[in-house]
Design a protein around this motif. Structure first.
Motif, PDB file in Angstrom:
ATOM      1  N   ALA A  97       0.826  -1.213   0.000  1.00 49.04           N
ATOM      2  CA  ALA A  97       0.000   0.000   0.000  1.00 49.04           C
ATOM      3  C   ALA A  97       0.857   1.258   0.000  1.00 49.04           C
ATOM      4  CB  ALA A  97      -0.932  -0.014   1.205  1.00 49.04           C
ATOM      5  N   LEU A  98       1.995   1.206   0.683  1.00 46.50           N
ATOM      6  CA  LEU A  98       2.854   2.396   0.765  1.00 46.50           C
ATOM      7  C   LEU A  98       3.507   2.734  -0.573  1.00 46.50           C
ATOM      8  CD1 LEU A  98       4.591   1.792   4.224  1.00 46.50           C
ATOM      9  CD2 LEU A  98       2.930   3.578   3.673  1.00 46.50           C
ATOM     10  N   ILE A  99       3.765   1.733  -1.406  1.00 45.85           N
ATOM     11  CA  ILE A  99       4.444   2.001  -2.674  1.00 45.85           C
ATOM     12  C   ILE A  99       3.472   2.134  -3.843  1.00 45.85           C
ATOM     13  CG2 ILE A  99       6.524   0.810  -1.891  1.00 45.85           C
ATOM     14  CD1 ILE A  99       5.726  -1.567  -3.615  1.00 45.85           C
ATOM     15  N   MET A 100       2.176   1.941  -3.604  1.00 51.08           N
ATOM     16  CA  MET A 100       1.200   2.076  -4.684  1.00 51.08           C
ATOM     17  C   MET A 100       1.035   3.541  -5.066  1.00 51.08           C
ATOM     18  SD  MET A 100      -1.692  -0.709  -3.496  1.00 51.08           S
ATOM     19  CE  MET A 100      -2.870  -0.221  -4.768  1.00 51.08           C
ATOM     20  N   PRO A 101       0.855   3.835  -6.352  1.00 53.74           N
ATOM     21  CA  PRO A 101       0.657   5.229  -6.787  1.00 53.74           C
ATOM     22  C   PRO A 101      -0.588   5.839  -6.160  1.00 53.74           C
ATOM     23  CG  PRO A 101       1.080   3.784  -8.659  1.00 53.74           C
ATOM     24  CD  PRO A 101       0.863   2.895  -7.488  1.00 53.74           C
ATOM     25  N   TRP A 127      -3.489   7.366 -14.033  1.00 58.13           N
ATOM     26  CA  TRP A 127      -3.825   6.066 -14.597  1.00 58.13           C
ATOM     27  C   TRP A 127      -2.993   4.945 -13.979  1.00 58.13           C
ATOM     28  CZ3 TRP A 127      -0.164   3.043 -16.865  1.00 58.13           C
ATOM     29  CH2 TRP A 127       1.051   3.660 -17.227  1.00 58.13           C
ATOM     30  N   GLN A 128      -1.817   5.288 -13.465  1.00 59.61           N
ATOM     31  CA  GLN A 128      -1.003   4.270 -12.822  1.00 59.61           C
ATOM     32  C   GLN A 128      -1.715   3.682 -11.604  1.00 59.61           C
ATOM     33  OE1 GLN A 128      -0.022   7.386 -13.440  1.00 59.61           O
ATOM     34  NE2 GLN A 128       2.009   7.446 -14.411  1.00 59.61           N
ATOM     35  N   ALA A 129      -2.380   4.549 -10.832  1.00 61.33           N
ATOM     36  CA  ALA A 129      -3.100   4.068  -9.657  1.00 61.33           C
ATOM     37  C   ALA A 129      -4.220   3.111 -10.056  1.00 61.33           C
ATOM     38  CB  ALA A 129      -3.658   5.248  -8.866  1.00 61.33           C
ATOM     39  N   SER A 130      -4.955   3.456 -11.103  1.00 64.76           N
ATOM     40  CA  SER A 130      -6.043   2.587 -11.560  1.00 64.76           C
ATOM     41  C   SER A 130      -5.515   1.245 -12.043  1.00 64.76           C
ATOM     42  CB  SER A 130      -6.827   3.279 -12.680  1.00 64.76           C
ATOM     43  OG  SER A 130      -7.368   4.510 -12.234  1.00 64.76           O
ATOM     44  N   ALA A 131      -4.414   1.289 -12.815  1.00 67.34           N
ATOM     45  CA  ALA A 131      -3.847   0.039 -13.328  1.00 67.34           C
ATOM     46  C   ALA A 131      -3.348  -0.856 -12.203  1.00 67.34           C
ATOM     47  CB  ALA A 131      -2.715   0.359 -14.303  1.00 67.34           C
ATOM     48  N   VAL A 132      -2.650  -0.251 -11.228  1.00 65.35           N
ATOM     49  CA  VAL A 132      -2.128  -1.037 -10.106  1.00 65.35           C
ATOM     50  C   VAL A 132      -3.265  -1.606  -9.269  1.00 65.35           C
ATOM     51  CG1 VAL A 132      -0.815  -0.900  -7.954  1.00 65.35           C
ATOM     52  CG2 VAL A 132       0.069   0.175 -10.024  1.00 65.35           C
TER      53      VAL A 132
END
Length: 293
Positions: free
Chosen positions: A88-92, A96-101
């Motif tokens: 969770a700490l390294i997620m954008p 769009w990067q956040a949505s993809a991840v």
């Protein structure tokens, strides 16, 4: 001006109460009824009192299954909670990067439990499975049907892969709810990354971690489909957990009285341990708040 209390809104939750009564309370009372009787058929039964409870509490097979269950649940919690927080700490945080991840992280949670066991059963085979073949090519005789160590390691790895995303998503939602003002104050004070995590992020994650730990403990303590499909409880009984022992007694042996008593003990153990987890986490939060004050 006197305020009038309108209690008619309670009628709105009546359908939910009826649904809970039908799906939970009535079956629970049925199990309680069976737990104090010796059932021969639909019309022949005898009252036994607490005999089945004493028998289940003194059953060494269930003692061994209980120890395996606690070992499994505590192991996966010790791995999944820190790993989920780290993910969770390294997620954008946006774009769009956040949505993809988020889509990639959520995918394991969408797979049904019995399908997860089938996937990993194929994945770990030495002849056609990528994981099993790769490990054997490295010179290790990997075999989950013959080695209890291999079976345990595979089941734990499978559970970590399947359920760590739940902890990660809960923690990610908790991190997103922290106001930017906290981070701005930390930058002004030149706080280190560890200080930001220790004094800003971790306290704000306490509530979601309570939910995550309780959900993961309850599910891991009741796990059935995945290890049953993957190992069948073997080799021997090394991966036979409480749920499989209960199903064997209730369905395989048709011992309705003992299995009903066992299921009630099972239920009470889960409630007790969840209460201990909840109390411990809440006390940790109170101590942390007192220290900051």
């Amino acid at each position: 001006m006197n305020k009038v209390n309108n209690n008619q809104a309670w009628w709105l939750i009546l359908p939910m109460l009826l649904l809970v009564a039908f799906s939970a309370i009535i079956p629970l009372m049925t199990v309680v009824n069976y737990s104090v009787q010796d059932v021969f058929d639909a019309h022949t039964r005898f009252f036994t009192g607490t005999e089945w409870f004493r028998e289940m509490l003194n059953d060494p097979t269930l003692h061994a299954a209980l120890l395996r269950q606690f070992a499994f649940s505590l192991t996966v919690l010790a791995i999944e909670v820190p790993l989920g927080i780290g993910i969770a700490l390294i997620m954008p945080r946006g774009g769009w990067q956040a949505s993809a991840v988020l889509i990639l992280v959520t995918m394991p949670l969408l797979i049904p439990w019995n399908v997860v066991g089938s996937i990993w059963q194929i994945f770990t085979r030495g002849d056609i499975g990528l994981m099993g073949w790769s490990i054997r090519e490295l010179g290790y005789g990997y075999n989950i049907t013959a080695s209890p160590v291999d079976a345990w390691a595979t089941i734990i790895l499978m559970d970590v892969w399947h359920w760590t995303p739940l902890i990660a998503l809960l923690c990610y939602s908790g991190l997103r709810s922290i106001p930017d003002a906290y981070y701005q104050a930390a930058r002004i004070d030149r706080a280190s990354r560890w200080a930001v995590f220790r004094y800003i992020q971790l306290p704000k994650l306490t509530n979601v971690l309570v939910i995550g730990v309780l959900l993961r403990f309850m599910h891991s303590f009741m796990i059935y489909a995945e290890p049953f499909v993957l190992t069948g409880g073997g080799p021997g009984s090394s991966t036979t957990f409480l749920s499989q022992s209960l199903v064997t007694k209730a369905v395989g042996q048709q011992d309705l009285g003992p299995s009903a008593a066992f299921s009630l003990i099972y239920f009470l153990i889960i409630l007790l341990v969840c209460w201990v987890f909840y109390t411990a986490i809440m006390n940790m939060q109170k101590d942390s708040n007192k220290g900051e004050a």
